[in-house]
Design a protein around this motif. Structure first.
Motif, PDB file in Angstrom:
ATOM      1  N   ASP A  40       0.147   3.579  14.500  1.00 21.66           N
ATOM      2  CA  ASP A  40       0.599   2.178  14.400  1.00 21.66           C
ATOM      3  C   ASP A  40       2.000   1.986  15.001  1.00 21.66           C
ATOM      4  OD1 ASP A  40       0.012  -0.536  13.230  1.00 21.66           O
ATOM      5  OD2 ASP A  40       1.928  -0.104  12.228  1.00 21.66           O
ATOM      6  N   TYR A  41       2.683   3.096  15.298  1.00 23.47           N
ATOM      7  CA  TYR A  41       4.059   3.002  15.794  1.00 23.47           C
ATOM      8  C   TYR A  41       4.095   2.795  17.297  1.00 23.47           C
ATOM      9  CZ  TYR A  41       6.108   4.801  11.428  1.00 23.47           C
ATOM     10  OH  TYR A  41       6.507   4.973  10.137  1.00 23.47           O
ATOM     11  N   ILE A  42       5.043   1.964  17.747  1.00 20.55           N
ATOM     12  CA  ILE A  42       5.386   1.891  19.172  1.00 20.55           C
ATOM     13  C   ILE A  42       6.823   2.386  19.246  1.00 20.55           C
ATOM     14  CG2 ILE A  42       5.573   0.430  21.218  1.00 20.55           C
ATOM     15  CD1 ILE A  42       3.829  -1.642  19.730  1.00 20.55           C
ATOM     16  N   LYS A  64       0.824  -1.221   0.000  1.00 18.61           N
ATOM     17  CA  LYS A  64       0.000   0.000   0.000  1.00 18.61           C
ATOM     18  C   LYS A  64       0.856   1.268   0.000  1.00 18.61           C
ATOM     19  CE  LYS A  64      -4.365  -1.605   1.340  1.00 18.61           C
ATOM     20  NZ  LYS A  64      -4.808  -1.955   2.656  1.00 18.61           N
ATOM     21  N   ARG A  65       2.161   1.104   0.283  1.00 19.90           N
ATOM     22  CA  ARG A  65       3.025   2.289   0.360  1.00 19.90           C
ATOM     23  C   ARG A  65       4.455   1.855   0.099  1.00 19.90           C
ATOM     24  NH1 ARG A  65       4.936   4.758   5.614  1.00 19.90           N
ATOM     25  NH2 ARG A  65       3.762   2.999   6.425  1.00 19.90           N
ATOM     26  N   VAL A  66       5.218   2.751  -0.512  1.00 16.40           N
ATOM     27  CA  VAL A  66       6.638   2.521  -0.796  1.00 16.40           C
ATOM     28  C   VAL A  66       7.392   3.755  -0.323  1.00 16.40           C
ATOM     29  CG1 VAL A  66       8.344   2.247  -2.637  1.00 16.40           C
ATOM     30  CG2 VAL A  66       6.110   1.129  -2.848  1.00 16.40           C
ATOM     31  N   ALA A  83       8.596  -0.374  16.830  1.00 15.64           N
ATOM     32  CA  ALA A  83       7.873  -1.548  16.312  1.00 15.64           C
ATOM     33  C   ALA A  83       6.560  -1.048  15.736  1.00 15.64           C
ATOM     34  CB  ALA A  83       7.611  -2.549  17.439  1.00 15.64           C
ATOM     35  N   HIS A  84       5.910  -1.936  15.004  1.00 14.21           N
ATOM     36  CA  HIS A  84       4.583  -1.606  14.473  1.00 14.21           C
ATOM     37  C   HIS A  84       3.557  -2.576  15.036  1.00 14.21           C
ATOM     38  CE1 HIS A  84       5.595   1.502  11.568  1.00 14.21           C
ATOM     39  NE2 HIS A  84       6.713   0.841  11.345  1.00 14.21           N
ATOM     40  N   LYS A  85       2.375  -2.043  15.309  1.00 11.84           N
ATOM     41  CA  LYS A  85       1.305  -2.893  15.843  1.00 11.84           C
ATOM     42  C   LYS A  85       0.725  -3.794  14.766  1.00 11.84           C
ATOM     43  CE  LYS A  85       0.036   0.808  18.979  1.00 11.84           C
ATOM     44  NZ  LYS A  85      -0.869   1.954  19.140  1.00 11.84           N
TER      45      LYS A  85
END
Ligand code: T46
Length: 136
Positions: free
Chosen positions: A122-124, A36-38, A54-56
């Motif tokens: 979405d970021y931790i 979905k993204r680059v 990290a990402h959730k």
């Protein structure tokens, strides 16, 4: 998820029979998600570190399009360092893995193909929060 779920994936390489170099291609079935993204990292100064979070939900696939760098993967129990240094191979990082990118060579370009649009939620970004997230 565990660092063992982070996988190298080979990217098909077509070497030109007339010596015009190589072409690599990623078609939709090579990754377990729709891209979905680059985005890409470049001009990273020597000694700088990227990532550190990290990402959730996000899944991503990293490729060293040029040069090299190391990816430190951490699932809260185990750490693993993966070096990326070729454009016909990438590293799949599933959801819930802490990552740091370091040791960028001069001229390194890190291409990232990811499973969602940019969402800061979405970021931790704190390691203590990551530990709580995976312990939950
Ligand atoms: C990752 C590593 C490998 C955007 O506005 N849109 C985007 O798509 C991205 C990725 C970032 N940004 C903004 C957010 C920050 O203000 O660009 C700035 C730098 O982002 P960040 O500090 O997250 O950059 P890195 O290199 O530490 O991390 C990035 C990705 O964010 C991350 O998912 O795994 O590259």
């Amino acid at each position: 998820m565990s660092v063992k779920d982070c996988k190298h994936i080979s990217i098909p390489k077509i070497s030109d029979p007339d010596g015009r170099g190589n072409l690599s291609v990623l078609e939709k079935d090579i990754l377990p998600y729709e891209i979905k993204r680059v985005y890409y990292l470049y001009d990273v100064p020597s000694g700088s570190t990227r990532g550190g979070h990290a990402h959730k939900e996000l899944q991503q696939f990293l490729i060293a399009l040029s040069g090299s760098f190391d990816v430190v993967l951490d699932d809260g129990k185990e750490r693993r360092v993966v070096s990326l240094n070729r454009p016909d191979e990438g590293l799949l990082i599933p959801t819930g893995i802490w990552r740091e990118l370091e040791n960028f060579s001069s001229g390194a370009v890190c291409l990232s193909l990811v499973s969602d649009v940019y969402k800061e939620s979405d970021y931790i970004r704190e390691y203590a929060d990551f530990k709580s997230f995976i312990g939950a």
